[in-house]
Design an enzyme around this catalytic site. Structure first.
Site, PDB file in Angstrom:
ATOM      1  N   ILE A 152      21.653   2.866  17.416  1.00 27.20           N
ATOM      2  CA  ILE A 152      20.948   4.130  17.244  1.00 27.20           C
ATOM      3  C   ILE A 152      21.924   5.229  16.794  1.00 27.20           C
ATOM      4  CG2 ILE A 152      19.430   5.828  18.341  1.00 27.20           C
ATOM      5  CD1 ILE A 152      18.296   2.881  18.004  1.00 27.20           C
ATOM      6  N   GLU A 183      17.242   0.726   7.808  1.00 27.08           N
ATOM      7  CA  GLU A 183      16.038   1.251   7.123  1.00 27.08           C
ATOM      8  C   GLU A 183      15.317   0.137   6.370  1.00 27.08           C
ATOM      9  OE1 GLU A 183      14.647   4.024   7.385  1.00 27.08           O
ATOM     10  OE2 GLU A 183      16.117   5.518   8.012  1.00 27.08           O
ATOM     11  N   THR A 187      16.061  -4.202   5.820  1.00 25.72           N
ATOM     12  CA  THR A 187      17.124  -4.924   5.107  1.00 25.72           C
ATOM     13  C   THR A 187      16.690  -5.172   3.658  1.00 25.72           C
ATOM     14  OG1 THR A 187      16.248  -7.123   5.600  1.00 25.72           O
ATOM     15  CG2 THR A 187      17.740  -6.160   7.255  1.00 25.72           C
TER      16      THR A 187
HETATM   17  P1  TGC Z   1       2.336  -3.998   9.109  1.00 27.46           P
HETATM   18  O1  TGC Z   1       1.108  -4.656   9.686  1.00 27.46           O
HETATM   19  O2  TGC Z   1       2.700  -4.277   7.712  1.00 27.46           O
HETATM   20  O3  TGC Z   1       2.192  -2.418   9.275  1.00 27.46           O
HETATM   21  C1  TGC Z   1       1.777  -1.807  10.486  1.00 27.46           C
HETATM   22  C2  TGC Z   1       1.082  -0.513  10.097  1.00 27.46           C
HETATM   23  O4  TGC Z   1       2.038   0.372   9.491  1.00 27.46           O
HETATM   24  C3  TGC Z   1       1.636   0.689   8.136  1.00 27.46           C
HETATM   25  N1  TGC Z   1       2.888   0.719   7.335  1.00 27.46           N
HETATM   26  C4  TGC Z   1       3.442   1.833   6.873  1.00 27.46           C
HETATM   27  N2  TGC Z   1       3.046   3.114   6.933  1.00 27.46           N
HETATM   28  C5  TGC Z   1       3.847   4.046   6.357  1.00 27.46           C
HETATM   29  N3  TGC Z   1       5.011   3.738   5.742  1.00 27.46           N
HETATM   30  C6  TGC Z   1       5.443   2.461   5.663  1.00 27.46           C
HETATM   31  N4  TGC Z   1       6.606   2.173   5.059  1.00 27.46           N
HETATM   32  C7  TGC Z   1       4.642   1.433   6.247  1.00 27.46           C
HETATM   33  N5  TGC Z   1       4.767   0.098   6.369  1.00 27.46           N
HETATM   34  C8  TGC Z   1       3.676  -0.342   7.029  1.00 27.46           C
HETATM   35  C9  TGC Z   1       0.683  -0.429   7.744  1.00 27.46           C
HETATM   36  O5  TGC Z   1      -0.190   0.005   6.746  1.00 27.46           O
HETATM   37  C10 TGC Z   1      -0.019  -0.692   9.065  1.00 27.46           C
HETATM   38  O6  TGC Z   1      -0.953   0.348   9.282  1.00 27.46           O
HETATM   39  P2  TGC Z   1      -2.319   0.076  10.109  1.00 27.46           P
HETATM   40  O7  TGC Z   1      -3.002   1.393  10.136  1.00 27.46           O
HETATM   41  O8  TGC Z   1      -3.056  -0.955   9.330  1.00 27.46           O
HETATM   42  O9  TGC Z   1      -1.911  -0.413  11.459  1.00 27.46           O
HETATM   43  O10 TGC Z   1       3.540  -4.277  10.110  1.00 27.46           O
HETATM   44  P3  TGC Z   1       4.408  -5.557  10.364  1.00 27.46           P
HETATM   45  O11 TGC Z   1       4.647  -5.645  11.827  1.00 27.46           O
HETATM   46  O12 TGC Z   1       3.815  -6.735   9.635  1.00 27.46           O
HETATM   47  O13 TGC Z   1       5.827  -5.181   9.720  1.00 27.46           O
HETATM   48  C11 TGC Z   1       6.004  -4.939   8.396  1.00 27.46           C
HETATM   49  C12 TGC Z   1       7.504  -4.656   8.088  1.00 27.46           C
HETATM   50  C13 TGC Z   1       8.349  -5.903   8.301  1.00 27.46           C
HETATM   51  C14 TGC Z   1       7.555  -4.250   6.638  1.00 27.46           C
HETATM   52  C15 TGC Z   1       8.034  -3.526   8.987  1.00 27.46           C
HETATM   53  O14 TGC Z   1       8.080  -3.916  10.317  1.00 27.46           O
HETATM   54  C16 TGC Z   1       9.415  -3.037   8.574  1.00 27.46           C
HETATM   55  O15 TGC Z   1       9.528  -2.170   7.709  1.00 27.46           O
HETATM   56  N6  TGC Z   1      10.524  -3.567   9.196  1.00 27.46           N
HETATM   57  C17 TGC Z   1      11.843  -3.038   8.994  1.00 27.46           C
HETATM   58  C18 TGC Z   1      12.271  -2.249  10.214  1.00 27.46           C
HETATM   59  C19 TGC Z   1      13.134  -1.068   9.861  1.00 27.46           C
HETATM   60  O16 TGC Z   1      13.220  -0.630   8.729  1.00 27.46           O
HETATM   61  N7  TGC Z   1      13.791  -0.475  10.857  1.00 27.46           N
HETATM   62  C20 TGC Z   1      14.546   0.687  10.654  1.00 27.46           C
HETATM   63  C21 TGC Z   1      14.941   1.349  11.966  1.00 27.46           C
HETATM   64  S1  TGC Z   1      15.511   3.029  11.795  1.00 27.46           S
HETATM   65  C22 TGC Z   1      16.967   2.936  10.977  1.00 27.46           C
HETATM   66  O17 TGC Z   1      17.374   1.917  10.521  1.00 27.46           O
HETATM   67  C23 TGC Z   1      17.718   4.200  10.819  1.00 27.46           C
HETATM   68  S2  TGC Z   1      19.234   3.957  10.041  1.00 27.46           S
HETATM   69  C24 TGC Z   1      19.938   5.496   9.998  1.00 27.46           C
HETATM   70  C25 TGC Z   1      19.681   6.226   8.710  1.00 27.46           C
HETATM   71  O18 TGC Z   1      18.517   6.317   8.265  1.00 27.46           O
HETATM   72  O19 TGC Z   1      20.599   6.746   8.107  1.00 27.46           O
HETATM   73  P1  FAD Z   2      17.651  -8.935  11.877  1.00 28.21           P
HETATM   74  O1  FAD Z   2      16.275  -8.386  11.806  1.00 28.21           O
HETATM   75  O2  FAD Z   2      18.001  -9.849  12.980  1.00 28.21           O
HETATM   76  O3  FAD Z   2      17.968  -9.660  10.490  1.00 28.21           O
HETATM   77  C1  FAD Z   2      19.075 -10.538  10.311  1.00 28.21           C
HETATM   78  C2  FAD Z   2      18.942 -11.168   8.925  1.00 28.21           C
HETATM   79  O4  FAD Z   2      17.711 -11.929   8.861  1.00 28.21           O
HETATM   80  C3  FAD Z   2      18.871 -10.134   7.806  1.00 28.21           C
HETATM   81  O5  FAD Z   2      19.533 -10.604   6.679  1.00 28.21           O
HETATM   82  C4  FAD Z   2      17.373 -10.040   7.534  1.00 28.21           C
HETATM   83  O6  FAD Z   2      17.072  -9.596   6.228  1.00 28.21           O
HETATM   84  C5  FAD Z   2      16.947 -11.482   7.749  1.00 28.21           C
HETATM   85  N1  FAD Z   2      15.504 -11.594   8.052  1.00 28.21           N
HETATM   86  C6  FAD Z   2      14.831 -11.100   9.137  1.00 28.21           C
HETATM   87  N2  FAD Z   2      13.523 -11.377   9.033  1.00 28.21           N
HETATM   88  C7  FAD Z   2      13.352 -12.039   7.862  1.00 28.21           C
HETATM   89  C8  FAD Z   2      12.234 -12.593   7.181  1.00 28.21           C
HETATM   90  N3  FAD Z   2      10.980 -12.495   7.671  1.00 28.21           N
HETATM   91  N4  FAD Z   2      12.449 -13.220   6.000  1.00 28.21           N
HETATM   92  C9  FAD Z   2      13.696 -13.294   5.471  1.00 28.21           C
HETATM   93  N5  FAD Z   2      14.792 -12.795   6.052  1.00 28.21           N
HETATM   94  C10 FAD Z   2      14.626 -12.168   7.230  1.00 28.21           C
HETATM   95  N6  FAD Z   2      17.818   1.539  14.073  1.00 28.21           N
HETATM   96  C11 FAD Z   2      17.113   2.548  14.666  1.00 28.21           C
HETATM   97  O7  FAD Z   2      16.034   2.348  15.216  1.00 28.21           O
HETATM   98  N7  FAD Z   2      17.613   3.832  14.645  1.00 28.21           N
HETATM   99  C12 FAD Z   2      18.794   4.150  14.077  1.00 28.21           C
HETATM  100  O8  FAD Z   2      19.216   5.316  14.080  1.00 28.21           O
HETATM  101  C13 FAD Z   2      19.558   3.090  13.464  1.00 28.21           C
HETATM  102  N8  FAD Z   2      20.784   3.353  12.924  1.00 28.21           N
HETATM  103  C14 FAD Z   2      21.550   2.312  12.463  1.00 28.21           C
HETATM  104  C15 FAD Z   2      22.865   2.559  12.021  1.00 28.21           C
HETATM  105  C16 FAD Z   2      23.665   1.518  11.600  1.00 28.21           C
HETATM  106  C17 FAD Z   2      25.079   1.801  11.186  1.00 28.21           C
HETATM  107  C18 FAD Z   2      23.151   0.188  11.537  1.00 28.21           C
HETATM  108  C19 FAD Z   2      24.000  -0.940  11.045  1.00 28.21           C
HETATM  109  C20 FAD Z   2      21.854  -0.060  11.956  1.00 28.21           C
HETATM  110  C21 FAD Z   2      21.045   0.987  12.440  1.00 28.21           C
HETATM  111  N9  FAD Z   2      19.750   0.754  12.929  1.00 28.21           N
HETATM  112  C22 FAD Z   2      19.021   1.771  13.486  1.00 28.21           C
HETATM  113  C23 FAD Z   2      19.243  -0.617  13.029  1.00 28.21           C
HETATM  114  C24 FAD Z   2      18.717  -1.192  11.717  1.00 28.21           C
HETATM  115  O9  FAD Z   2      17.510  -0.606  11.363  1.00 28.21           O
HETATM  116  C25 FAD Z   2      18.591  -2.721  11.914  1.00 28.21           C
HETATM  117  O10 FAD Z   2      19.891  -3.235  11.954  1.00 28.21           O
HETATM  118  C26 FAD Z   2      17.770  -3.370  10.807  1.00 28.21           C
HETATM  119  O11 FAD Z   2      16.418  -3.003  10.900  1.00 28.21           O
HETATM  120  C27 FAD Z   2      17.880  -4.918  10.838  1.00 28.21           C
HETATM  121  O12 FAD Z   2      17.697  -5.422  12.121  1.00 28.21           O
HETATM  122  P2  FAD Z   2      18.769  -6.459  12.751  1.00 28.21           P
HETATM  123  O13 FAD Z   2      20.115  -5.876  12.600  1.00 28.21           O
HETATM  124  O14 FAD Z   2      18.287  -6.772  14.114  1.00 28.21           O
HETATM  125  O15 FAD Z   2      18.722  -7.743  11.819  1.00 28.21           O
END
Ligand code: TGC
Ligand code: FAD
Length: 387
Positions: free
Chosen positions: A166, A366, A368
């Site tokens: 986080i 954000e 992968t």
């Molecule tokens: P899924 O059934 O596809 O979607 C659930 C509901 O969410 C809606 N939705 C979105 N709405 C707005 N923007 C988007 N990008 C959206 N993507 C999906 C969708 O329409 C649905 O709505 P409803 O009303 O029908 O319920 O959900 P799923 O569980 O199958 O997952 C889809 C998937 C894999 C694409 C999603 O879980 C995902 O994007 N996973 C990646 C997780 C991620 O990006 N984590 C980031 C954590 S924060 C972070 O990394 C901060 S880093 C620090 C920095 O930013 O600098």
């Molecule tokens: P995993 O989900 O375990 O993935 C591991 C590998 O498997 C990846 O290559 C992935 O692409 C692959 N994989 C997973 N599922 C599939 C699939 N269905 N098909 C094919 N390949 C797949 N999160 C927050 O909530 N808030 C933050 O502020 C935040 N800040 C971050 C800052 C840093 C520096 C970093 C490194 C991460 C941060 N994150 C934050 C977390 C980040 O969003 C997660 O690391 C990211 O979403 C991937 O999750 P994971 O690391 O658990 O990898």
């Protein structure tokens, strides 16, 4: 010649006077306040908290939001700021993304009037810092499988669970925590001085070293109903915030890429081997031209996404397209810049190795690279390959 490569198709010529001024102001801030210390801060794993007030003074936090002390700037302006900050270091843009695009956006989109009034002006001023807790040790790409829970206890909620990776976790005043309830995912505003809340920094990172990344643990943290985000129901809420932050990364990646190309070009013109500048060798020129092409295409994509967003037409899949392309391209540019610099390329005296290391995180967070591939695959085939 180096400057020509930075904006080869002259995209910035179309900027409004206001956006050009913003670009020059943030670029000057990065050159004078960030670049002199960034290599040392990266090596010492230090985030310079002194920069926070200055960024707030420039009006950058939550700049894309309307009201409550936020500037209400357009997508192009916000993108330019991300680009210029990330030309300094991805960690700096991350700070902005987490404060503005994730934490403040969650409050603005899903919070009550009271939440907006209490938190947004203070966060815009940099007086209160936010973090965004979605990822967990066992729920990264698949946040729907989160284990953090919120269960009702009297008029309050009791939150339990662990959030991992986080950004800004240990310096935040307020944590936006996503947790599973009987009715699905809900969002909570958790003051970080709450009993049972702990933040521990993750050490030994190879990437994003000038940025704080933490583990949050919540053990029976009591949160009043008034601190639940009333508009947030289901995973759609945090994913909507991610769309905002991913848009910023589309631009941010072009900043890191530009810094790498600029450094490689300068180096290649100066460095002589076989009695000639290495920039005169065809193989080096091909590398530089490939980098130029990747950067210019990335900038075109970013500009088009900003136009779509300004018209209200930008879809999440289009954001995924930009994030996937531009971060992948920036990483390739950083690696190529590193190779052009030979042994010097691995030294933090030059920016590419630091950007390269940071971009490995940007490639993963954000969503992968692979997850964005699948989002796009679904968008064009209609078939979900997630599970
Ligand atoms: P899924 O059934 O596809 O979607 C659930 C509901 O969410 C809606 N939705 C979105 N709405 C707005 N923007 C988007 N990008 C959206 N993507 C999906 C969708 O329409 C649905 O709505 P409803 O009303 O029908 O319920 O959900 P799923 O569980 O199958 O997952 C889809 C998937 C894999 C694409 C999603 O879980 C995902 O994007 N996973 C990646 C997780 C991620 O990006 N984590 C980031 C954590 S924060 C972070 O990394 C901060 S880093 C620090 C920095 O930013 O600098
Ligand atoms: P995993 O989900 O375990 O993935 C591991 C590998 O498997 C990846 O290559 C992935 O692409 C692959 N994989 C997973 N599922 C599939 C699939 N269905 N098909 C094919 N390949 C797949 N999160 C927050 O909530 N808030 C933050 O502020 C935040 N800040 C971050 C800052 C840093 C520096 C970093 C490194 C991460 C941060 N994150 C934050 C977390 C980040 O969003 C997660 O690391 C990211 O979403 C991937 O999750 P994971 O690391 O658990 O990898």
């Amino acid at each position: 010649m180096v400057n020509v490569a930075q904006d080869f198709l002259g995209l910035d010529v179309d900027l409004s006077d206001e956006d050009r001024l913003l670009r020059d102001t943030v670029r000057a801030f990065v050159e004078t306040r960030v670049l002199p210390d960034i290599a040392r801060n990266f090596e010492e794993a230090k985030f310079d908290l002194g920069l926070v007030k200055e960024m707030a003074g420039l009006g950058l936090f939550g700049m894309h939001l309307e009201g409550y002390g936020c500037a209400g700037a357009g997508p192009m302006a916000y993108g330019i700021v991300c680009r210029e900050l990330e030309a300094g270091d991805s960690g700096l843009r991350s700070f902005l993304s987490v404060q503005g695009s994730l934490s403040m956006t969650a409050i603005r989109m899903f919070g009550s009037e009271e939440h907006c009034e209490e938190f947004l002006p203070a966060m815009a001023a940099g007086e209160k810092l936010g973090c965004f807790g979605l990822t967990e040790p066992d729920a990264g790409s698949d946040p729907a499988s989160m284990r953090a829970t919120a269960r009702q206890s009297g008029g309050d909620w009791l939150l339990n669970g662990t959030k991992l990776w986080i950004t800004n976790g240990s310096i935040a005043d307020i944590a936006v925590i996503w947790a599973m309830t009987e009715d699905g995912v809900r969002g909570f505003l958790v003051p970080t001085d709450s009993a049972g809340f702990e933040a521990r920094d993750i050490a030994r990172k190879a990437s994003m070293r000038a940025s704080i990344t933490s583990e949050l643990t919540l053990s029976d943290v009591r949160v009043p109903e008034g601190m639940r985000l009333p508009g947030a129901a289901g995973l759609r809420a945090p994913l909507s915030c991610l769309s905002e932050a991913r848009f910023g990364i589309v631009f941010g990646a072009t900043g890191a890429a530009r810094a790498c190309l600029t450094a490689a070009l300068e180096y290649a013109n100066d460095r002589k081997q076989f009695a000639k500048p290495i920039s005169s060798f065809q193989l080096t020129q091909e590398k530089l031209v490939n980098m130029l092409t990747l950067l210019t295409n990335s900038s075109l994509i970013a500009t088009q996404l900003a136009k779509l967003k300004a018209r209200g037409d930008l879809s999440p899949a289009q954001v995924s397209y930009g994030k996937r392309h531009n971060v992948g391209a920036a990483l390739e540019i950083a690696r190529t810049a590193r190779s052009i610099m030979g042994a010097n390329g691995i030294s933090f005296d030059y920016p590419p190795a630091r950007h390269m290391a940071n971009l490995e995180s940007v490639y993963t967070y954000e969503g992968t690279h692979e997850i964005h591939t699948l989002i796009l695959g679904q968008a064009i085939t209609g078939e979900s390959a997630f599970s």
